[in-house]
Scaffold this motif. Sequence first.
Motif, PDB file in Angstrom:
ATOM      1  N   LEU A   1      44.551  50.974  47.426  1.00 46.80           N
ATOM      2  CA  LEU A   1      45.330  49.779  47.058  1.00 46.80           C
ATOM      3  C   LEU A   1      46.655  50.096  46.371  1.00 46.80           C
ATOM      4  O   LEU A   1      47.654  49.411  46.627  1.00 46.80           O
ATOM      5  CB  LEU A   1      44.485  48.818  46.218  1.00 46.80           C
ATOM      6  N   PRO A   2      46.707  51.124  45.494  1.00 50.45           N
ATOM      7  CA  PRO A   2      48.001  51.403  44.849  1.00 50.45           C
ATOM      8  C   PRO A   2      49.134  51.672  45.847  1.00 50.45           C
ATOM      9  O   PRO A   2      50.289  51.372  45.558  1.00 50.45           O
ATOM     10  CB  PRO A   2      47.708  52.632  43.986  1.00 50.45           C
ATOM     11  N   GLU A   3      48.820  52.197  47.029  1.00 51.54           N
ATOM     12  CA  GLU A   3      49.868  52.435  48.031  1.00 51.54           C
ATOM     13  C   GLU A   3      50.447  51.123  48.559  1.00 51.54           C
ATOM     14  O   GLU A   3      51.494  51.105  49.187  1.00 51.54           O
ATOM     15  CB  GLU A   3      49.302  53.232  49.218  1.00 51.54           C
TER      16      GLU A   3
ATOM     17  N   LEU B   1      37.964  34.823  34.291  1.00 48.26           N
ATOM     18  CA  LEU B   1      38.768  33.956  35.157  1.00 48.26           C
ATOM     19  C   LEU B   1      40.247  34.089  34.816  1.00 48.26           C
ATOM     20  O   LEU B   1      41.099  34.253  35.694  1.00 48.26           O
ATOM     21  CB  LEU B   1      38.349  32.487  34.973  1.00 48.26           C
ATOM     22  N   ALA B   2      40.556  34.022  33.525  1.00 48.90           N
ATOM     23  CA  ALA B   2      41.949  34.083  33.080  1.00 48.90           C
ATOM     24  C   ALA B   2      42.585  35.424  33.421  1.00 48.90           C
ATOM     25  O   ALA B   2      43.744  35.492  33.852  1.00 48.90           O
ATOM     26  CB  ALA B   2      42.015  33.837  31.571  1.00 48.90           C
ATOM     27  N   GLN B   3      41.802  36.493  33.277  1.00 47.72           N
ATOM     28  CA  GLN B   3      42.344  37.823  33.619  1.00 47.72           C
ATOM     29  C   GLN B   3      42.608  37.923  35.122  1.00 47.72           C
ATOM     30  O   GLN B   3      43.566  38.562  35.554  1.00 47.72           O
ATOM     31  CB  GLN B   3      41.374  38.922  33.166  1.00 47.72           C
ATOM     32  N   GLY B   4      41.747  37.273  35.912  1.00 48.85           N
ATOM     33  CA  GLY B   4      41.966  37.251  37.358  1.00 48.85           C
ATOM     34  C   GLY B   4      43.265  36.545  37.703  1.00 48.85           C
ATOM     35  O   GLY B   4      44.048  37.015  38.543  1.00 48.85           O
ATOM     36  N   VAL B   5      43.515  35.421  37.049  1.00 50.42           N
ATOM     37  CA  VAL B   5      44.756  34.672  37.302  1.00 50.42           C
ATOM     38  C   VAL B   5      45.965  35.544  36.949  1.00 50.42           C
ATOM     39  O   VAL B   5      46.932  35.640  37.707  1.00 50.42           O
ATOM     40  CB  VAL B   5      44.791  33.363  36.483  1.00 50.42           C
ATOM     41  N   LYS B   6      45.865  36.217  35.821  1.00 53.28           N
ATOM     42  CA  LYS B   6      46.989  37.066  35.383  1.00 53.28           C
ATOM     43  C   LYS B   6      47.208  38.239  36.342  1.00 53.28           C
ATOM     44  O   LYS B   6      48.350  38.630  36.609  1.00 53.28           O
ATOM     45  CB  LYS B   6      46.719  37.573  33.965  1.00 53.28           C
ATOM     46  N   MET B   7      46.106  38.792  36.858  1.00 51.44           N
ATOM     47  CA  MET B   7      46.241  39.886  37.832  1.00 51.44           C
ATOM     48  C   MET B   7      46.952  39.410  39.095  1.00 51.44           C
ATOM     49  O   MET B   7      47.712  40.150  39.705  1.00 51.44           O
ATOM     50  CB  MET B   7      44.868  40.459  38.190  1.00 51.44           C
ATOM     51  N   ALA B   8      46.651  38.167  39.475  1.00 55.37           N
ATOM     52  CA  ALA B   8      47.267  37.634  40.696  1.00 55.37           C
ATOM     53  C   ALA B   8      48.742  37.376  40.497  1.00 55.37           C
ATOM     54  O   ALA B   8      49.545  37.561  41.408  1.00 55.37           O
ATOM     55  CB  ALA B   8      46.563  36.351  41.123  1.00 55.37           C
ATOM     56  N   ASN B   9      49.096  36.903  39.317  1.00 59.64           N
ATOM     57  CA  ASN B   9      50.485  36.526  39.088  1.00 59.64           C
ATOM     58  C   ASN B   9      50.864  36.798  37.643  1.00 59.64           C
ATOM     59  O   ASN B   9      50.649  35.978  36.753  1.00 59.64           O
ATOM     60  CB  ASN B   9      50.688  35.049  39.430  1.00 59.64           C
ATOM     61  N   LYS B  10      51.462  37.967  37.422  1.00 61.12           N
ATOM     62  CA  LYS B  10      51.766  38.372  36.048  1.00 61.12           C
ATOM     63  C   LYS B  10      52.939  37.591  35.456  1.00 61.12           C
ATOM     64  O   LYS B  10      53.190  37.674  34.260  1.00 61.12           O
ATOM     65  CB  LYS B  10      52.024  39.874  35.976  1.00 61.12           C
TER      66      LYS B  10
ATOM     67  N   GLN C   1      48.914  52.253  37.964  1.00 58.04           N
ATOM     68  CA  GLN C   1      49.678  53.075  38.904  1.00 58.04           C
ATOM     69  C   GLN C   1      49.929  52.285  40.186  1.00 58.04           C
ATOM     70  O   GLN C   1      49.003  51.724  40.754  1.00 58.04           O
ATOM     71  CB  GLN C   1      48.871  54.332  39.260  1.00 58.04           C
ATOM     72  N   GLY C   2      51.151  52.255  40.627  1.00 59.02           N
ATOM     73  CA  GLY C   2      51.450  51.660  41.926  1.00 59.02           C
ATOM     74  C   GLY C   2      51.479  50.143  41.951  1.00 59.02           C
ATOM     75  O   GLY C   2      51.679  49.548  42.996  1.00 59.02           O
ATOM     76  N   TYR C   3      51.249  49.522  40.796  1.00 57.53           N
ATOM     77  CA  TYR C   3      51.167  48.061  40.748  1.00 57.53           C
ATOM     78  C   TYR C   3      52.530  47.455  41.094  1.00 57.53           C
ATOM     79  O   TYR C   3      53.567  47.857  40.570  1.00 57.53           O
ATOM     80  CB  TYR C   3      50.756  47.647  39.340  1.00 57.53           C
ATOM     81  N   ASP C   4      52.500  46.488  41.985  1.00 54.83           N
ATOM     82  CA  ASP C   4      53.732  45.879  42.480  1.00 54.83           C
ATOM     83  C   ASP C   4      54.529  45.247  41.331  1.00 54.83           C
ATOM     84  O   ASP C   4      53.954  44.632  40.436  1.00 54.83           O
ATOM     85  CB  ASP C   4      53.363  44.800  43.501  1.00 54.83           C
ATOM     86  N   SER C   5      55.850  45.393  41.381  1.00 55.09           N
ATOM     87  CA  SER C   5      56.666  44.779  40.324  1.00 55.09           C
ATOM     88  C   SER C   5      56.773  43.274  40.534  1.00 55.09           C
ATOM     89  O   SER C   5      57.079  42.527  39.613  1.00 55.09           O
ATOM     90  CB  SER C   5      58.054  45.422  40.285  1.00 55.09           C
ATOM     91  N   ASN C   6      56.510  42.820  41.768  1.00 52.97           N
ATOM     92  CA  ASN C   6      56.424  41.380  42.014  1.00 52.97           C
ATOM     93  C   ASN C   6      54.983  40.942  41.813  1.00 52.97           C
ATOM     94  O   ASN C   6      54.070  41.750  41.896  1.00 52.97           O
ATOM     95  CB  ASN C   6      56.836  41.065  43.453  1.00 52.97           C
ATOM     96  N   PRO C   7      54.777  39.633  41.572  1.00 50.93           N
ATOM     97  CA  PRO C   7      53.389  39.168  41.450  1.00 50.93           C
ATOM     98  C   PRO C   7      52.594  39.509  42.711  1.00 50.93           C
ATOM     99  O   PRO C   7      53.114  39.421  43.826  1.00 50.93           O
ATOM    100  CB  PRO C   7      53.544  37.647  41.309  1.00 50.93           C
ATOM    101  N   LEU C   8      51.341  39.900  42.509  1.00 52.95           N
ATOM    102  CA  LEU C   8      50.495  40.252  43.655  1.00 52.95           C
ATOM    103  C   LEU C   8      50.321  39.085  44.618  1.00 52.95           C
ATOM    104  O   LEU C   8      50.106  39.282  45.800  1.00 52.95           O
ATOM    105  CB  LEU C   8      49.098  40.677  43.171  1.00 52.95           C
TER     106      LEU C   8
END
Lengths: 581, 288
Positions: A239-241, B73-82, B261-268
């Motif tokens: 996933l990180p990729e 639930l709240a952490q899931g929301v944040k992961m989806a859209n930081k 690591q590798g986390y998108d700079s845009n919201p997921l």
Amino acid sequence: MMKTQLSWKVGGQQGEGIESTGEIFSMAMNRLGYYLYGYRHFSSRIKGGHTNNKIRVSTEKIRSITDDLDILVAFDQETIDVNASELHNEGFILADSKFTPTKPDEVKATLFAIPFSEIAKELGNPVMKNMVALGATASLLQLDAEAFRDVVQGIFGRKGESVVKQNMQAIKEGTDFLHSQIPVSYKSMKLASADGYARMFMIGNDAIALGFLAGGCRFMAAYPITPASEIMEYLIKKLPEFGGTVIQTEDEIAAATMAIGANYGGVRTITASAGPGLSLMMESIGLAGMTETPLVIVDTQRGGPSTGLPTKQEQSDLLAMIYGTHGEIPKVVIAPSTVEEAFHDAVEALNVADEYQCPVILLSDLQLSLGKQSVEPLDYRNVSIRRGKLNTNKEAENGSEYNGKRYQVTSDGVSERVLPGTKNGVFHVTGVEHNEHGKPSESASNRVAQMDKRLRKLSHLIDTYPTPIYMNRTCDEADVLLIGFNSTRGALEEVQVQLQQDGYCVNHAHIRLIHPFPTSHLVPLLQAANKVIVVENNATGQLASIIKMNAGFHEKIESITKYDGTPFLPRALYHACKELL
Amino acid sequence: MATFKDFRNKNKPNWCPGCGDFSVQAAIQRAAANIGLEPEELVVVSGIGCSGRISGYINAYGFHGVHGRALPLAQGVKMANKDLTVIASGGDGDGFAIGMGHTIHAIRRNMNITYIVMDNQIYGLTKGQTSPRSDAGFVTKSTPEGAIESSVNVMELALASGATFLAQSFSSDVKELTTLIEQGIEHDGFSFINVFSPCVTYNKVNTYEWFKQKLVKLSSFEHYDSTNRADAMRVLLEHNSLVTGLIYQNKAKKSYQEYIQGYDSNPLSQAKLTLSKDEFNKLIEEFK
């Protein structure tokens, strides 16, 4: 005559490299173009305890291991004691001379004691006894030791050229040793050559994880459990990729609810577990159903109940997956029966969850999830991404029909969904019964309207899901119809062929869309059969119950069940079917 | 720019008159406006119980979940859209009984969300049973002879679990509470705010008056250093955690998502879902 099939098994104590021995052998054979199918017998402990890896090699496509065995590689006496009865009379036992191996009197196979450990030690590393054993195997198969070079290079290359060389030497010495022992007349194990095409070689969990990646899953929340963890491990690597990530949560309840939160937030998110984890997720599944949030959960079935048989095959979660959670929600249960189907069903599970805004269980079982097999090319052109009524605009139209009505009553039961962050889109969701705006409501008329809306969502799925039942219909009027789900597919295919050779007319159906049940697709086959045999790895005949409940035909349906923790084997299943005919 | 009123909706709370939760709701609405949020930028996730209804009373995206699971639930929301501001909220039963496991792990995970607990030391919605925050000896329907267990000390527990933002307040002190919520939202990490929010119907011991007498404001201390963890633990021990204000803040540690690591700079939620042919073929080749 050359063999077109080989059944090979390696056994020893858990933790002494039994799995990797099987892995190296399989990879080498796979690259030569043979079709492979593997079964791992292992225990719920890290070190110690008998473990074995049984691998079937064939020049043709196979989806099952066999009942019997050609070659048994043994690193301890227990391996011989436990497994030698599977060997046919012309088979071989290749055992480490270190433990002075003996075979039971009734076993007619030939035993060779070979100094696996001693040769490895002399070469500088006792761990290489596995390589010596592979060399001995190669000798029986008249296979050039060079066939292993690619795989050995791939595994040990990063440790340096000398390590590769040492391991290749171990293989060669194993080959040479056995050559010097065997009279020419023994050399009966030569395999017909394969097509030389290296297929993918993967377990069901790999295919499921790859399917999720290809299907746009970018987040996973999960808790480790056998036999599901490989899905998480693959996505942690990959996933990180693609900008995504995995969180290992504190428990399965957190995994499921975090996945719900993330799906609500707009990212395709999955979780994966096995029976005990699914039991913990039941309330969350209801929440996804009630809030109409897409949610994909993999259940890799293993022996239940409770902790049950954590490392053994079973298919006993079926009814729990269909009915689990209190109250009534729309839910989809999809059960692939091959690695190829597992890949495509993972993609479709994501699509169906988005299109119908409900929980989807992707049902697997231990043998499908962990059994490693050769796989025909997967085609990305067959992957489509469909998100249904998700509106991804950054701004909801003011004064539009939507107007915060997340649960607007519609003819197909599915309502427009905007994502948090959308301007003018603010809405509320709740697990409490609610009105079209997501506001809690106990009104009787609203209750009925919302229940009906939710429950009518899946009415078209049976007609739109690709191949809801895999069918091999060879005759209009069948003496017997064989039915199964998940990993029993290969065994049933072979039984079908065997019964046909006996003169029976046999059809085979493997149920892929378990819920909602594709009754209309199955009924014609049921009608056209004198007898129906439902084969499943559980004690109570759960699939048979589902078929009777949905389609009837009680008088025709008989069950063959198996709940000893091991998969069905073709020959034993053939005999069980014959008894019913 | 949105004002306090923009975070109001037409839903009338079903709380009892005099319930502390009204003030907590007002403080969240004020804090959101004060720091310049728009309603669509805020998600309020709540648990089950009287206080869990709060997500329906604020004009923002709201998710009223299941009992004890507001935090995952709240952490899931944040992961989806930081980019979203996420507030998790609920009662003491929700957070410290059925959901305690999630509370500890959310604290140590340190995701950039704010957790506001309305702590009334009683189960109100089920009509008056003991809570993990009830003091020993507390008489309720489920403890007619008085509670035998001691109360869980969540402040000490949170600090011990690696909280990077720990505060406590009192629903009557809307001004202090509003400031703490603002600070919590602006903290880059998990901010945990426990709010004493009296239940006027079922808790006749821990009343507004009781809290007024017992609570000590940290701002009244001459020297209190909220960046010193040892001092924070000491003040909690010395005052049996009956203090209000910012107890501890660690600004040095970054929030969870910044370490990925590798986390998108845009919201997921905006991630590209398709793979290129080359990407797919590369994945396939690894299995040969």
